[in-house]
Design a protein around this motif. Structure first.
Motif, mmCIF file in Angstrom:
data_model
loop_
_atom_site.group_PDB
_atom_site.id
_atom_site.type_symbol
_atom_site.label_atom_id
_atom_site.label_comp_id
_atom_site.label_asym_id
_atom_site.label_seq_id
_atom_site.Cartn_x
_atom_site.Cartn_y
_atom_site.Cartn_z
ATOM 1 N N THR A 111 32.716 -19.854 -1.066
ATOM 2 C CA THR A 111 32.943 -19.039 0.126
ATOM 3 C C THR A 111 31.654 -18.274 0.357
ATOM 4 O O THR A 111 31.127 -17.651 -0.560
ATOM 5 C CB THR A 111 34.100 -18.050 -0.076
ATOM 6 O OG1 THR A 111 35.293 -18.783 -0.349
ATOM 7 C CG2 THR A 111 34.309 -17.181 1.147
ATOM 8 N N THR A 112 31.113 -18.320 1.574
ATOM 9 C CA THR A 112 29.872 -17.630 1.890
ATOM 10 C C THR A 112 30.193 -16.343 2.636
ATOM 11 O O THR A 112 31.005 -16.334 3.554
ATOM 12 C CB THR A 112 28.953 -18.531 2.739
ATOM 13 O OG1 THR A 112 28.681 -19.716 1.992
ATOM 14 C CG2 THR A 112 27.651 -17.843 3.071
ATOM 15 N N VAL A 113 29.535 -15.249 2.210
ATOM 16 C CA VAL A 113 29.778 -13.921 2.782
ATOM 17 C C VAL A 113 28.492 -13.415 3.422
ATOM 18 O O VAL A 113 27.427 -13.454 2.812
ATOM 19 C CB VAL A 113 30.236 -12.924 1.686
ATOM 20 C CG1 VAL A 113 30.438 -11.541 2.273
ATOM 21 C CG2 VAL A 113 31.500 -13.415 1.012
ATOM 22 N N ARG A 114 28.612 -12.943 4.659
ATOM 23 C CA ARG A 114 27.516 -12.300 5.383
ATOM 24 C C ARG A 114 28.062 -11.013 6.001
ATOM 25 O O ARG A 114 29.254 -10.924 6.284
ATOM 26 C CB ARG A 114 27.001 -13.191 6.504
ATOM 27 C CG ARG A 114 26.332 -14.456 6.073
ATOM 28 C CD ARG A 114 25.935 -15.290 7.314
ATOM 29 N NE ARG A 114 25.232 -16.481 6.946
ATOM 30 C CZ ARG A 114 25.810 -17.623 6.589
ATOM 31 N NH1 ARG A 114 27.123 -17.707 6.541
ATOM 32 N NH2 ARG A 114 25.092 -18.671 6.264
ATOM 33 N N VAL A 115 27.192 -10.061 6.250
ATOM 34 C CA VAL A 115 27.584 -8.840 6.957
ATOM 35 C C VAL A 115 26.718 -8.754 8.207
ATOM 36 O O VAL A 115 25.490 -8.806 8.132
ATOM 37 C CB VAL A 115 27.398 -7.588 6.071
ATOM 38 C CG1 VAL A 115 27.747 -6.334 6.852
ATOM 39 C CG2 VAL A 115 28.265 -7.690 4.819
ATOM 40 N N ALA A 141 38.990 -9.638 -3.459
ATOM 41 C CA ALA A 141 38.219 -8.633 -4.203
ATOM 42 C C ALA A 141 36.768 -9.075 -4.346
ATOM 43 O O ALA A 141 35.844 -8.257 -4.253
ATOM 44 C CB ALA A 141 38.852 -8.383 -5.567
ATOM 45 N N ALA A 142 36.537 -10.364 -4.568
ATOM 46 C CA ALA A 142 35.175 -10.890 -4.684
ATOM 47 C C ALA A 142 34.430 -10.754 -3.354
ATOM 48 O O ALA A 142 33.255 -10.395 -3.328
ATOM 49 C CB ALA A 142 35.212 -12.343 -5.127
ATOM 50 N N ILE A 143 35.107 -11.023 -2.248
ATOM 51 C CA ILE A 143 34.495 -10.879 -0.921
ATOM 52 C C ILE A 143 34.132 -9.427 -0.666
ATOM 53 O O ILE A 143 33.041 -9.124 -0.164
ATOM 54 C CB ILE A 143 35.432 -11.423 0.175
ATOM 55 C CG1 ILE A 143 35.519 -12.946 0.073
ATOM 56 C CG2 ILE A 143 34.969 -10.990 1.565
ATOM 57 C CD1 ILE A 143 36.605 -13.562 0.935
ATOM 58 N N GLU A 144 35.018 -8.510 -1.010
ATOM 59 C CA GLU A 144 34.747 -7.084 -0.805
ATOM 60 C C GLU A 144 33.502 -6.655 -1.580
ATOM 61 O O GLU A 144 32.642 -5.959 -1.044
ATOM 62 C CB GLU A 144 35.948 -6.244 -1.231
ATOM 63 C CG GLU A 144 35.751 -4.768 -1.004
ATOM 64 C CD GLU A 144 36.955 -3.939 -1.400
ATOM 65 O OE1 GLU A 144 36.775 -2.713 -1.532
ATOM 66 O OE2 GLU A 144 38.046 -4.486 -1.584
ATOM 67 N N LEU A 145 33.406 -7.071 -2.828
ATOM 68 C CA LEU A 145 32.241 -6.714 -3.630
ATOM 69 C C LEU A 145 30.978 -7.373 -3.081
ATOM 70 O O LEU A 145 29.943 -6.721 -2.932
ATOM 71 C CB LEU A 145 32.455 -7.114 -5.088
ATOM 72 C CG LEU A 145 31.309 -6.797 -6.033
ATOM 73 C CD1 LEU A 145 31.015 -5.304 -6.055
ATOM 74 C CD2 LEU A 145 31.625 -7.287 -7.419
ATOM 75 N N ALA A 146 31.040 -8.649 -2.740
ATOM 76 C CA ALA A 146 29.870 -9.367 -2.223
ATOM 77 C C ALA A 146 29.355 -8.738 -0.932
ATOM 78 O O ALA A 146 28.144 -8.686 -0.698
ATOM 79 C CB ALA A 146 30.211 -10.835 -2.000
#
Length: 69
Positions: free
Chosen positions: A8-12, A44-49
């Motif tokens: 899963t890729t996370v960007r802000v 939880a992993a997405i929130e931290l990332a």
């Protein structure tokens, strides 16, 4: 580490967390380092990332589960 199709890729972007199923890039193309941490679940992993500087400064964080053999 898990297979690329489990990523899963996370960007802000402008304060909003954006997620995409699948890998960001192939490892041979770009690897700026890695973090190893334990999270209760994917949310939880997405929130931290989303709090890590690479995700907040125009980059991306790729989350993959650890596979235990």
């Amino acid at each position: 580490m898990g297979e690329p199709d489990t990523a899963t890729t996370v960007r802000v972007d402008q304060g909003s967390t954006l997620t995409t199923d699948g890998p960001f890039v192939e490892t041979k193309e770009a690897l700026g380092g890695y973090f190893l941490y334990e999270a209760d679940d994917l949310d939880a992993a997405i929130e931290l990332a989303s709090k890590l500087p690479p995700a907040r400064l125009g980059g991306a964080i790729e989350i993959r589960p650890i596979v235990e053999y």
